[in-house]
Design an enzyme around this catalytic site. Sequence first.
Site, mmCIF file in Angstrom:
data_model
loop_
_atom_site.group_PDB
_atom_site.id
_atom_site.type_symbol
_atom_site.label_atom_id
_atom_site.label_comp_id
_atom_site.label_asym_id
_atom_site.label_seq_id
_atom_site.Cartn_x
_atom_site.Cartn_y
_atom_site.Cartn_z
ATOM 1 N N SER A 145 29.331 31.444 46.015
ATOM 2 C CA SER A 145 29.098 31.265 44.580
ATOM 3 C C SER A 145 30.424 31.317 43.845
ATOM 4 C CB SER A 145 28.184 32.384 44.054
ATOM 5 O OG SER A 145 28.101 32.372 42.642
ATOM 6 N N TYR A 158 25.892 41.839 43.060
ATOM 7 C CA TYR A 158 25.764 40.483 43.604
ATOM 8 C C TYR A 158 27.115 39.845 43.894
ATOM 9 C CZ TYR A 158 24.694 35.414 43.359
ATOM 10 O OH TYR A 158 24.594 34.064 43.598
ATOM 11 N N LYS A 162 28.874 37.770 47.357
ATOM 12 C CA LYS A 162 29.310 36.380 47.414
ATOM 13 C C LYS A 162 30.796 36.283 47.769
ATOM 14 C CE LYS A 162 25.414 34.392 46.716
ATOM 15 N NZ LYS A 162 24.813 33.534 47.747
#
Length: 255
Positions: A145, A158, A162
């Site tokens: 991401s 999160y 990534k």
Amino acid sequence: MTKLLEGKTVLVTGASAGIGRAAAIGAARHGADVAINFARDTDGADSAVAEIEALGQRGLAVQGDVADPETAKHFIARAVEEFGKIDVFVNNAGICPFHAFLDMPVETFERTMRVNLHGAYFMVQAAANQMVKQGHGGAIIAVSSISALVGGEYQTHYTPTKAGLHSLMQSTAIALGRHGIRCNSVLPGTILTDINKEDLADEAKRAYMAGRVPLGRLGQPDDLEGPIVFLASDLAKYVTGASLLVDGGAFVNLQ
């Protein structure tokens, strides 16, 4: 249309919807047989397999929670049992339950880590072991991401996962290069999927986010189809350890 993946077998995790589904169907469109992993969405998985088969390719759906290391072994074994080999592995499965940092529940943090990073590690390891056993190389693509490169106030659990995926592909590119296995990542910007449906339900926020993108719109899952197919194909035969931004130019826009 030139079929870039003709004769190949492609595996995709988290492929009942969103980016994973687009990658799976895109691979089939380019001539691959495709096995998908899914967690709960049986209807989505069944319809994805139906689309793969409608394109004239073989499809297989295997249910399992990627947070469990045994799921990786089972997914790989079922795909090999059905198709005989693995040529391409796409690690896509991921979650992002938005939450503030200061009161982040332990279980939310740990579940995000187990699905996004730990799950990816064991999936990639299982796929790589099968590719090494086969002896004819392969391609591994991780859906990382833009969040690997930038922060997010409600994504403190999160964004590290990534960044970890991005780093994992760099390290496995070194570890697996001698076996002819290429490892790369794609770094999507904001893509309209179930993962951010609630966050972008506010029309004003959605318009603001789109306004930050030089191409003038938020991404759709099929915007990842071409980049993933490219990295999976022989067109990228000398590309490994690389990361490809697929964000409409959002990362470079400092305004």
